[in-house]
Design a protein around this motif. Structure first.
Motif, PDB file in Angstrom:
ATOM      1  N   GLY A  41       0.815  -1.204   0.000  1.00  0.00           N
ATOM      2  CA  GLY A  41       0.000   0.000   0.000  1.00  0.00           C
ATOM      3  C   GLY A  41       0.847   1.251   0.000  1.00  0.00           C
ATOM      4  O   GLY A  41       2.022   1.241  -0.351  1.00  0.00           O
ATOM      5  N   SER A  42       0.233   2.328   0.417  1.00  0.00           N
ATOM      6  CA  SER A  42       0.897   3.627   0.439  1.00  0.00           C
ATOM      7  C   SER A  42       1.613   3.830   1.772  1.00  0.00           C
ATOM      8  O   SER A  42       1.212   3.291   2.815  1.00  0.00           O
ATOM      9  CB  SER A  42      -0.137   4.739   0.237  1.00  0.00           C
ATOM     10  N   GLN A  43       2.691   4.631   1.743  1.00  0.00           N
ATOM     11  CA  GLN A  43       3.368   5.005   2.977  1.00  0.00           C
ATOM     12  C   GLN A  43       2.531   5.987   3.783  1.00  0.00           C
ATOM     13  O   GLN A  43       2.840   6.261   4.942  1.00  0.00           O
ATOM     14  CB  GLN A  43       4.740   5.608   2.666  1.00  0.00           C
ATOM     15  N   ASN A  44       1.464   6.510   3.177  1.00  0.00           N
ATOM     16  CA  ASN A  44       0.509   7.370   3.883  1.00  0.00           C
ATOM     17  C   ASN A  44      -0.822   6.646   4.102  1.00  0.00           C
ATOM     18  O   ASN A  44      -1.874   7.267   4.131  1.00  0.00           O
ATOM     19  CB  ASN A  44       0.267   8.665   3.095  1.00  0.00           C
ATOM     20  N   ALA A  45      -0.742   5.326   4.260  1.00  0.00           N
ATOM     21  CA  ALA A  45      -1.945   4.517   4.394  1.00  0.00           C
ATOM     22  C   ALA A  45      -2.684   4.840   5.686  1.00  0.00           C
ATOM     23  O   ALA A  45      -2.103   5.296   6.674  1.00  0.00           O
ATOM     24  CB  ALA A  45      -1.594   3.036   4.350  1.00  0.00           C
TER      25      ALA A  45
ATOM     26  N   GLN B  36     -14.964  -8.230  11.779  1.00  0.00           N
ATOM     27  CA  GLN B  36     -14.525  -7.542  12.979  1.00  0.00           C
ATOM     28  C   GLN B  36     -13.244  -6.748  12.718  1.00  0.00           C
ATOM     29  O   GLN B  36     -12.382  -7.177  11.944  1.00  0.00           O
ATOM     30  CB  GLN B  36     -14.258  -8.548  14.111  1.00  0.00           C
ATOM     31  N   VAL B  37     -13.139  -5.597  13.369  1.00  0.00           N
ATOM     32  CA  VAL B  37     -11.915  -4.793  13.280  1.00  0.00           C
ATOM     33  C   VAL B  37     -10.857  -5.440  14.171  1.00  0.00           C
ATOM     34  O   VAL B  37     -11.085  -5.658  15.369  1.00  0.00           O
ATOM     35  CB  VAL B  37     -12.173  -3.349  13.747  1.00  0.00           C
ATOM     36  N   ILE B  38      -9.694  -5.751  13.597  1.00  0.00           N
ATOM     37  CA  ILE B  38      -8.610  -6.326  14.402  1.00  0.00           C
ATOM     38  C   ILE B  38      -7.370  -5.434  14.396  1.00  0.00           C
ATOM     39  O   ILE B  38      -6.407  -5.721  15.119  1.00  0.00           O
ATOM     40  CB  ILE B  38      -8.226  -7.741  13.928  1.00  0.00           C
ATOM     41  N   GLY B  39      -7.386  -4.358  13.612  1.00  0.00           N
ATOM     42  CA  GLY B  39      -6.234  -3.464  13.588  1.00  0.00           C
ATOM     43  C   GLY B  39      -6.589  -2.099  13.031  1.00  0.00           C
ATOM     44  O   GLY B  39      -7.512  -1.968  12.220  1.00  0.00           O
ATOM     45  N   ILE B  40      -5.860  -1.087  13.506  1.00  0.00           N
ATOM     46  CA  ILE B  40      -5.999   0.275  12.995  1.00  0.00           C
ATOM     47  C   ILE B  40      -4.728   0.602  12.226  1.00  0.00           C
ATOM     48  O   ILE B  40      -3.632   0.627  12.808  1.00  0.00           O
ATOM     49  CB  ILE B  40      -6.205   1.294  14.138  1.00  0.00           C
ATOM     50  N   ILE B  41      -4.877   0.829  10.929  1.00  0.00           N
ATOM     51  CA  ILE B  41      -3.712   1.014  10.058  1.00  0.00           C
ATOM     52  C   ILE B  41      -2.931   2.257  10.465  1.00  0.00           C
ATOM     53  O   ILE B  41      -3.507   3.318  10.725  1.00  0.00           O
ATOM     54  CB  ILE B  41      -4.151   1.111   8.587  1.00  0.00           C
ATOM     55  N   THR B  42      -1.627   2.099  10.538  1.00  0.00           N
ATOM     56  CA  THR B  42      -0.732   3.204  10.844  1.00  0.00           C
ATOM     57  C   THR B  42       0.401   3.192   9.841  1.00  0.00           C
ATOM     58  O   THR B  42       0.539   2.261   9.035  1.00  0.00           O
ATOM     59  CB  THR B  42      -0.193   3.092  12.288  1.00  0.00           C
ATOM     60  N   ASN B  43       1.230   4.217   9.865  1.00  0.00           N
ATOM     61  CA  ASN B  43       2.386   4.249   8.969  1.00  0.00           C
ATOM     62  C   ASN B  43       3.629   4.608   9.768  1.00  0.00           C
ATOM     63  O   ASN B  43       3.549   5.133  10.870  1.00  0.00           O
ATOM     64  CB  ASN B  43       2.175   5.234   7.809  1.00  0.00           C
ATOM     65  N   GLY B  44       4.769   4.305   9.191  1.00  0.00           N
ATOM     66  CA  GLY B  44       6.026   4.586   9.853  1.00  0.00           C
ATOM     67  C   GLY B  44       6.447   3.530  10.849  1.00  0.00           C
ATOM     68  O   GLY B  44       7.430   3.714  11.570  1.00  0.00           O
TER      69      GLY B  44
END
Length: 452
Positions: free
Chosen positions: A301-305, A315-323
């Motif tokens: 994906g993008s580095q600004n995902a 079900q939500v199992i993660g909140i996308i972050t970057n860095g």
């Protein structure tokens, strides 16, 4: 003689009566100073009475209104504890068991299929092109359903340039609907687009827009919860066009290999998506007073995902972050595990601020305990500058074994204990500090503050 005197007396009486009849009644002279003083007093009393009436109305009106028309307080948002998650093999086995049970006339309970039986079953399945079409059609329908809980969040800021022209800037991120408290619809999103926004606009998946306000933020993760007032939304829209997402678990055994769908903006644009699996969950990210598990995926994906990771149970199992990815995997989508975030999101959803001590740490391992004699607890790896912990005298290498009346045997227990506190609360920390090849107990009274 007598007659003349009588006539004379009569004439005198007539003259007296005439004088009395022509007398003028003079008005009492006006005292201008006294009149002015009375006027000022009357006007002053009127002003004072008006001020008292206004003040009384302003103070008592909300009380009387609440008494006559009591306003319901927002419900406290509580997210359920983690539940055991099923692997894809287990789900397939369960589906087949249900089919077998429905085809049998007896109602005897069937035994759970063993792993070898599951592998044998899967090895006999040969997929062709039609099967793949069915799989991706099913995924498409699944994504359409999950997108009902996704929104686009726009932060609008206004400014004036050198030529006095008004400029308007917009920053966007994705968000996920996580709860409603009876008065507001709560949405989890990135904090950066709304940080300095004059207005926050939420665009739902089917195009409806609504104004929102910041509920609370978490500077550590860069996440925030925003709120849309329910009375601004149509009831039919709430029932038919949106879905409140549910939280799963990111702390399950053998999570590596779990299929996931990334929704929101994994490719850097709103509405994008990606399919993949969890490839690793071993790494952690240390932050102020907490640690987060990082879920690594094979989704490019993008580095600004941004956005969320859903499992195949919706079900939500993660909140996308970057860095947070390794330097050689910068374009791989990764996410904070939802299990470690759940309590933080819960506090933000209820508008509660986070208490701050300023410590980073890890668990004490069995090897460190048995070989080095380090007591079990929260081992401090870093004390942040100017934090309440540093000002109280806590040092790197200390081990927290007590938080008030609670016994601490891991850093997670320290984090959960701190999350139950509020800024301004005081707590007694019990720590073990190494001195001359042994650990000695010390106690610190610390007043918690707010992370700035």
């Amino acid at each position: 003689m007598a007659d003349s005197q009588e006539n004379k007396q009569k004439e005198q009486n007539d003259v007296s009566e005439k004088k009395f009849m022509i007398e003028k009644i003079k008005e009492r002279p006006v005292n201008k100073k006294k009149l002015l003083r009375r006027t000022l007093i009357t006007a002053s009393m009127a002003v004072i009475f008006g001020l008292v009436a206004c003040f009384t109305f302003l103070v008592l009106e909300p009380v009387i209104s609440n008494w006559l028309y009591p306003e319901e307080e927002p419900q406290v948002v509580v997210f359920p504890e983690d539940q055991d998650e099923m692997s894809p093999e287990q789900m397939l086995a369960e589906n087949m068991q249900q089919e077998n049970q429905s085809s049998q006339s007896t109602s005897a309970p069937s035994e759970v299929m063993e792993q070898e039986q599951i592998r044998e079953l899967l090895s006999g399945i040969i997929l062709n092109l039609d099967n793949y079409k069915q799989i991706y059609n099913a995924l498409s329908q699944y994504v359409a359903e999950m997108n009902r809980s996704m929104v686009t969040v726009t932060g609008v800021s206004s400014g004036v340039d050198w030529f006095n022209n008004v400029n308007e800037s917009k920053n966007q991120s994705s968000g996920v609907i996580i709860a409603q408290n009876g008065k507001q619809l709560l949405i989890l999103t990135d904090y950066s687009p709304v940080k300095q926004a004059d207005d926050i606009i939420v665009t739902f998946n089917e195009g409806t827009q609504a104004d929102a306000s910041l509920k609370e933020k978490d500077e550590t993760t860069g996440l925030a919860v925003i709120a849309v007032e329910l009375d601004t939304l149509n009831e039919d829209f709430l029932k038919n066009d949106i879905t409140i997402a549910t939280f799963g678990s990111s702390n399950i055994k053998d999570i590596a290999g779990l299929p996931v769908v990334a929704l929101g903006r994994p490719m850097g644009t709103n509405g994008s998506l990606g399919y993949g699996i969890i490839t690793s969950s071993a790494s952690e990210s240390a932050a102020s007073d907490t640690t987060y598990r990082i879920l690594q995926t094979n989704i490019v994906g993008s580095q600004n995902a941004g956005g969320v990771l859903f499992n195949l149970q919706g079900q939500v199992i993660g909140i996308i972050t970057n860095g947070k990815s390794a330097t050689d995997m910068k374009n791989m989508v990764c996410a904070y595990g939802i299990t470690e975030l759940k309590r933080h999101i819960e506090k933000m959803s209820n508008g509660e601020k986070f208490a701050y001590l300023g410590l980073k740490g890890v668990d004490v391992t069995e090897e460190a305990n048995s070989e080095l004699g380090v007591p079990y607890g929260a081992y401090i790896t870093e004390v942040e500058m100017d934090s309440p912990a540093m000002l109280a005298g806590i040092q790197q290498g200390d081990v927290i074994t007590g938080f008030g009346e609670r016994v601490i045997i891991s850093f997670d227990e320290y984090t959960n204990s701190l999350l139950s506190m509020k800024p301004g609360d005081s707590v007694e920390l019990t720590i073990m500090r190494q001195s001359q090849q042994e650990y000695k107990e010390m106690k610190f009274d610390i007043t918690l503050t707010v992370l700035k």
